[in-house]
Design an enzyme around this catalytic site. Structure first.
Site, PDB file in Angstrom:
ATOM      1  N   CYS A  60       0.837  -1.201   0.000  1.00  0.00           N
ATOM      2  CA  CYS A  60       0.000   0.000   0.000  1.00  0.00           C
ATOM      3  C   CYS A  60       0.877   1.258   0.000  1.00  0.00           C
ATOM      4  CB  CYS A  60      -0.924   0.025   1.215  1.00  0.00           C
ATOM      5  SG  CYS A  60      -1.945   1.530   1.285  1.00  0.00           S
TER       6      CYS A  60
ATOM      7  N   ASP B 126      -2.461  -2.879 -14.160  1.00  0.00           N
ATOM      8  CA  ASP B 126      -2.820  -2.489 -15.526  1.00  0.00           C
ATOM      9  C   ASP B 126      -3.676  -3.485 -16.301  1.00  0.00           C
ATOM     10  OD1 ASP B 126      -1.429  -0.184 -15.107  1.00  0.00           O
ATOM     11  OD2 ASP B 126       0.261  -0.668 -16.422  1.00  0.00           O
TER      12      ASP B 126
ATOM     13  N   ARG C 247      -8.529  -2.180  -9.845  1.00  0.00           N
ATOM     14  CA  ARG C 247      -9.371  -1.061 -10.260  1.00  0.00           C
ATOM     15  C   ARG C 247     -10.301  -1.396 -11.429  1.00  0.00           C
ATOM     16  NH1 ARG C 247      -4.875   3.337 -11.152  1.00  0.00           N
ATOM     17  NH2 ARG C 247      -3.651   1.445 -11.550  1.00  0.00           N
TER      18      ARG C 247
END
Length: 331
Positions: free
Chosen positions: A102, A206, A229
């Site tokens: 993180c 990615d 994401r």
């Protein structure tokens, strides 16, 4: 078949990344429905668990339909990490994961998360403390290094394997990159080619399309892919990737009805877990993601933000469905 301890996963598993304020049980349930093979909790502070902090304890909630599921912890103190691992064990997850990746300042400043990347010896001690404190398989998620001048993932991979971890996920960026720039998976490929590495190595960073997932699978030869994401507001990505792997073809894109159903399911499970009002308030962050790229959604988004009951949600979903059915009939 990929094994993490006694956990058996498919030949090339797709993992849902642990994401703060995102990877909670309702969201994980959706991703599981749509093809995620292994999921993790939001990361949990070891200090918070020991203090019996309500937010930290709530993150320990897991459900049988999610399995296999891991709980991720972070911290910079060996004793606290060991104690938190024992606390985690009481809720019977399938594995314990350690966050050494993180990049957020408030975590790094506490000497945790990616802050540990500067001190491999500390990383090893923290990992040993967790491994020795639980019978569960222990895995680690980390980054390439602190910055481009201190990439140390080769040494980290070998030394963490020696501590007894059962798998390693590598986000192919440095802490300095945060989430910007391009992830460099060449480092992951090099780790996989190291004859000393025997544990599964999962790549992260990615992956946002079936084409890229297949390209990276073939090019970098990792054991599986972790998706973060790209799954937010789009849990369909897991099955889309699996279908593309098998057929070379794309599944049909989710329709408006599919998106509205996902929102309704997410909202219902969120209210079951958190209560109706809080569950719907915390849903607000998700609406734009579920309808990203959909024309004329701006006005509906405002209405979704004003929903406080499932009854209101159902009425708005019906209104939205009718609008887009008419809209699509006209285009």
């Amino acid at each position: 078949m990929i094994k993490i301890g006694n956990i058996e996963l498919p030949e090339f598993p797709l993992l849902l990344a642990p994401m703060e304020d995102v990877s909670d049980p309702p969201f994980r349930r959706l991703c599981k429905m749509h093809g995620a093979d292994l999921m993790y909790s939001e990361f949990i502070s070891s200090e918070g668990l020991i203090r019996d902090a309500i937010k930290s304890r709530k993150k320990l909630d897991i459900f049988d339909y999610e399995r296999p599921v891991g709980i991720q912890i972070f911290g910079g103190d060996e004793e606290a990490m060991a104690m938190s691992a024992r606390i985690v064990e009481t809720v019977n997850p399938d594995l314990v994961d350690i966050n050494f990746g993180c990049p957020v300042k408030k975590v790094v400043c506490k000497g945790a998360g990616a802050g540990v990347l500067k001190d491999i010896d500390l990383m090893v001690r923290l990992t040993k403390a967790v491994v020795s404190s639980t019978h569960l398989p222990v895995t680690v998620k980390t980054r390439l290094g602190w910055d481009s001048t201190s990439i140390n993932i080769d040494e980290v991979a070998e030394r963490l394997q020696e501590t007894g971890i059962k798998a390693l996920t590598i986000h192919a960026r440095t802490r300095a990159q945060m989430y910007k720039g391009e992830a460099d998976w060449e480092h992951i490929s090099r780790i996989k080619q190291n004859p000393n590495i025997e544990i599964p190595i999962f790549g992260n960073g990615d992956i946002d399309s079936p084409e890229k997932a297949l390209e990276y699978k073939q090019k970098y030869a990792c054991d599986g892919i972790m998706i973060g994401r790209a799954a937010i507001g789009y849990p369909w990505i897991f099955n889309e990737i699996k279908h593309f792997f098998k057929t070379g073809e794309h599944l049909p894109a989710p329709t408006i009805s599919d998106r509205l159903l996902a929102v309704r399911q997410h909202a219902e499970w969120s209210t079951e877990w958190k209560g109706e009002r809080l569950g719907l308030v915390e849903m607000r962050q998700h609406y734009s993601n579920y309808f990203r790229g959909i024309p004329h959604f701006k006005d509906f988004r405002k209405k979704f933000l004003e929903v406080f009951t499932l009854e209101e949600m159902d009425a708005l979903i019906k209104e939205t469905q009718e609008f887009y059915a008419e809209y699509q009939a006209q285009v």
